[in-house]
Write a protein that holds these residues in place. Structure first.
Motif, PDB file in Angstrom:
ATOM      1  N   HIS A   1      17.036   4.921   7.392  1.00 17.45           N
ATOM      2  CA  HIS A   1      15.952   5.801   7.832  1.00 17.45           C
ATOM      3  C   HIS A   1      15.088   6.231   6.656  1.00 17.45           C
ATOM      4  CE1 HIS A   1      18.998   8.928   6.737  1.00 17.45           C
ATOM      5  NE2 HIS A   1      17.929   9.601   6.369  1.00 17.45           N
ATOM      6  N   ILE A   2      13.845   6.547   6.977  1.00 17.51           N
ATOM      7  CA  ILE A   2      12.898   7.148   6.038  1.00 17.51           C
ATOM      8  C   ILE A   2      12.370   8.408   6.700  1.00 17.51           C
ATOM      9  CG2 ILE A   2      10.592   6.932   5.028  1.00 17.51           C
ATOM     10  CD1 ILE A   2      11.225   4.038   4.395  1.00 17.51           C
ATOM     11  N   GLY A   3      12.572   9.544   6.052  1.00 16.84           N
ATOM     12  CA  GLY A   3      12.221  10.803   6.705  1.00 16.84           C
ATOM     13  C   GLY A   3      13.036  10.922   7.990  1.00 16.84           C
TER      14      GLY A   3
ATOM     15  N   THR B   1       0.819  -1.219   0.000  1.00 19.62           N
ATOM     16  CA  THR B   1       0.000   0.000   0.000  1.00 19.62           C
ATOM     17  C   THR B   1       0.851   1.265   0.000  1.00 19.62           C
ATOM     18  OG1 THR B   1      -0.134  -0.120   2.420  1.00 19.62           O
ATOM     19  CG2 THR B   1      -1.939  -1.119   1.171  1.00 19.62           C
ATOM     20  N   ILE B   2       2.120   1.157   0.371  1.00 18.82           N
ATOM     21  CA  ILE B   2       2.988   2.330   0.382  1.00 18.82           C
ATOM     22  C   ILE B   2       3.623   2.577  -0.983  1.00 18.82           C
ATOM     23  CG2 ILE B   2       3.513   2.232   2.847  1.00 18.82           C
ATOM     24  CD1 ILE B   2       6.113   0.788   2.135  1.00 18.82           C
ATOM     25  N   ASN B   3       3.381   1.690  -1.948  1.00 17.13           N
ATOM     26  CA  ASN B   3       3.949   1.822  -3.295  1.00 17.13           C
ATOM     27  C   ASN B   3       2.956   2.503  -4.228  1.00 17.13           C
ATOM     28  OD1 ASN B   3       5.307  -1.539  -3.118  1.00 17.13           O
ATOM     29  ND2 ASN B   3       6.135   0.344  -2.289  1.00 17.13           N
TER      30      ASN B   3
ATOM     31  N   ARG C   1       6.785   2.671  12.004  1.00 16.26           N
ATOM     32  CA  ARG C   1       6.765   4.136  12.034  1.00 16.26           C
ATOM     33  C   ARG C   1       7.134   4.713  10.663  1.00 16.26           C
ATOM     34  NH1 ARG C   1       9.405   3.241  17.022  1.00 16.26           N
ATOM     35  NH2 ARG C   1      11.419   3.792  16.069  1.00 16.26           N
ATOM     36  N   ALA C   2       8.077   4.048   9.984  1.00 14.90           N
ATOM     37  CA  ALA C   2       8.449   4.493   8.648  1.00 14.90           C
ATOM     38  C   ALA C   2       7.271   4.367   7.686  1.00 14.90           C
ATOM     39  CB  ALA C   2       9.641   3.687   8.139  1.00 14.90           C
ATOM     40  N   ARG C   3       6.521   3.275   7.799  1.00  8.42           N
ATOM     41  CA  ARG C   3       5.309   3.097   6.979  1.00  8.42           C
ATOM     42  C   ARG C   3       4.328   4.240   7.219  1.00  8.42           C
ATOM     43  NH1 ARG C   3       3.184  -1.392   4.510  1.00  8.42           N
ATOM     44  NH2 ARG C   3       1.142  -0.743   5.255  1.00  8.42           N
ATOM     45  N   GLU C   4       4.137   4.578   8.490  1.00 11.51           N
ATOM     46  CA  GLU C   4       3.205   5.648   8.835  1.00 11.51           C
ATOM     47  C   GLU C   4       3.672   6.981   8.269  1.00 11.51           C
ATOM     48  OE1 GLU C   4       0.131   5.774  10.227  1.00 11.51           O
ATOM     49  OE2 GLU C   4       0.287   3.607   9.871  1.00 11.51           O
TER      50      GLU C   4
ATOM     51  N   ILE D   1       9.169  -2.626   4.246  1.00 14.51           N
ATOM     52  CA  ILE D   1      10.238  -1.783   4.759  1.00 14.51           C
ATOM     53  C   ILE D   1      11.391  -2.660   5.224  1.00 14.51           C
ATOM     54  CG2 ILE D   1      10.891  -0.010   6.416  1.00 14.51           C
ATOM     55  CD1 ILE D   1       8.782   1.010   4.595  1.00 14.51           C
ATOM     56  N   ALA D   2      12.540  -2.572   4.574  1.00 18.24           N
ATOM     57  CA  ALA D   2      13.700  -3.406   4.903  1.00 18.24           C
ATOM     58  C   ALA D   2      14.480  -2.809   6.065  1.00 18.24           C
ATOM     59  CB  ALA D   2      14.599  -3.575   3.680  1.00 18.24           C
TER      60      ALA D   2
END
Length: 388
Positions: free
Chosen positions: A158-160, A53-55, A207-210, A197-198
């Motif tokens: 990290h993401i963001g 869903t994040i793609n 949290r990265a997904r969010e 998320i790897a």
């Protein structure tokens, strides 16, 4: 367009985001390497769109059709050639950007460079879609490296602002060369498959997904950082000045759209250390000289030290966002505004992980082949006519 790279192992990528197909030609693969096409397809599936869903909602199976280079499942010395057909395109979403370039994208520079003859649908040849054939070629290199005992694996740091501190704590140790436990690698792969998320830490991955979903809900995007490690590279591979291992990895890595920076070992942080803190002392292990720490990231003078090679890539936020942005109308030469249509990833980072592995594998295998470190398999015995 300079869509070729490599010295001994030469890769050429062709196609556009919305052309009939995209593909690659990989010349220089040694003959006699068994290739597991099912494994290669699974590797490519990690990059394929529409899996989480994040793609991006654009779904493409990225089914690889091999045109040449294999015989009975083994490389035969001929160039490997393959194509991936585009099956889910909506070029109408890109009609406006032909004259109103997207901020942060290559629409403007491509139009200037190619006299406006460039294909702007989906970003054309500049699209992240072209990382699919790069991943295919790199998947072959990964299989060849595996047979040498060399492993290449990437993960997201990290993401963001959401950082995976678990992997940092596991691998940034001064007590041994840069290592990461096998069970942690398995956990990273599991989180990539289940959450998209790897990351090593599940809570960090959630949290990265969010963060990605939040950006998407605000018609925006986020970037991040990918770290890649190669274990098992022998010492002494590479050359100084312009053909160092850093140079080779960096050159092909910058062929991945959205890459904005690269660092090796301790990277930019080294600028804040003293020599006594950053220098890796040498010791002897199993009768071989080996750095006792790995701030250098496995490379000195462009040549491998025998320690794991470590590099990180900074990935920018996806430039195609749904917020209204300022641009110009190049047909009327007047200020304009643009609301980008189409289907885009709110974060490129998760799908870029296997692409980073592929790029690194191609660079390392090319260096090994040039330095004569890759041992060719034994010749196949000749068969009687009755056995053919």
């Amino acid at each position: 367009m300079s869509s070729m790279t490599g010295k001994v192992l030469q890769l050429s990528i062709f196609g556009q985001s919305h052309s009939r197909g995209i593909g690659c030609v990989l010349d220089g693969l040694p003959a006699g390497i068994p290739i597991d096409l099912e494994r290669l397809q699974k590797f490519m599936a990690r990059r394929a769109p529409g899996t989480h869903t994040i793609n991006t909602p654009r779904k493409e199976a990225d089914t690889l059709e091999v045109l040449g280079g294999l015989s009975d499942g083994v490389t035969c010395g001929a160039p490997f050639a393959a194509i991936i057909y585009n099956t889910n395109t909506r070029s109408s979403d890109y009609q406006e950007i032909a004259q109103k370039p997207r901020p942060g994208h290559a629409d403007f520079t491509a139009a200037i460079r190619y006299g406006n003859w460039n294909d702007s649908a989906g970003g054309g040849h500049f699209s992240g879609r072209l990382t699919a054939p790069l991943t295919a070629a790199g998947g072959l290199a990964l299989q060849a490296l595996t047979q040498m005992g060399i492993r290449v694996q990437a993960h997201i740091t990290h993401i963001g602002n959401e950082r995976d501190k678990a992997s940092d704590q596991a691998i940034m140790s001064n007590e041994a060369p840069y290592t990461i436990p096998v069970d942690l690698l398995e956990t990273i792969a599991q989180h990539e498959a289940e959450l998209g998320i790897a990351m090593a830490n599940e809570q960090a991955a959630l949290r990265a997904r969010e963060a990605i979903l939040q950006a998407a809900s605000e018609k925006d995007s986020v970037g991040g950082m990918i770290e890649c490690i190669a274990w098992g590279m022998p010492a002494g591979v590479g050359d100084p000045i312009f053909d160092g291992i850093e140079n080779r990895i960096a050159r092909i890595s910058f062929g991945i759209p959205a890459v904005r920076g690269i660092e090796f070992g301790y990277g930019m942080q080294a600028s804040r250390l003293r020599g006594s803190e950053h220098n890796d002392p040498f010791g002897i292990q199993d009768k071989e000289v080996l750095p006792l720490t790995n701030f250098a990231g496995g490379i000195l003078g462009g040549i491998t030290t025998g320690a794991p090679i470590v590099w990180r890539l900074a990935i920018k936020p996806t430039p195609s966002i749904a917020q209204e942005q300022r641009t110009v109308d190049m047909a009327t030469m007047s200020p304009a505004h643009l609301r980008i249509q189409g289907r885009h990833d709110p974060c490129i980072v998760p799908r870029a992980v296997p692409v980073v592995e592929a790029a690194g594998a191609l660079a390392l295998l090319d260096a090994l082949l040039e330095d004569g470190c890759y041992k060719l398999p034994a010749s196949r015995p000749y068969r009687a006519a009755s056995e053919v």
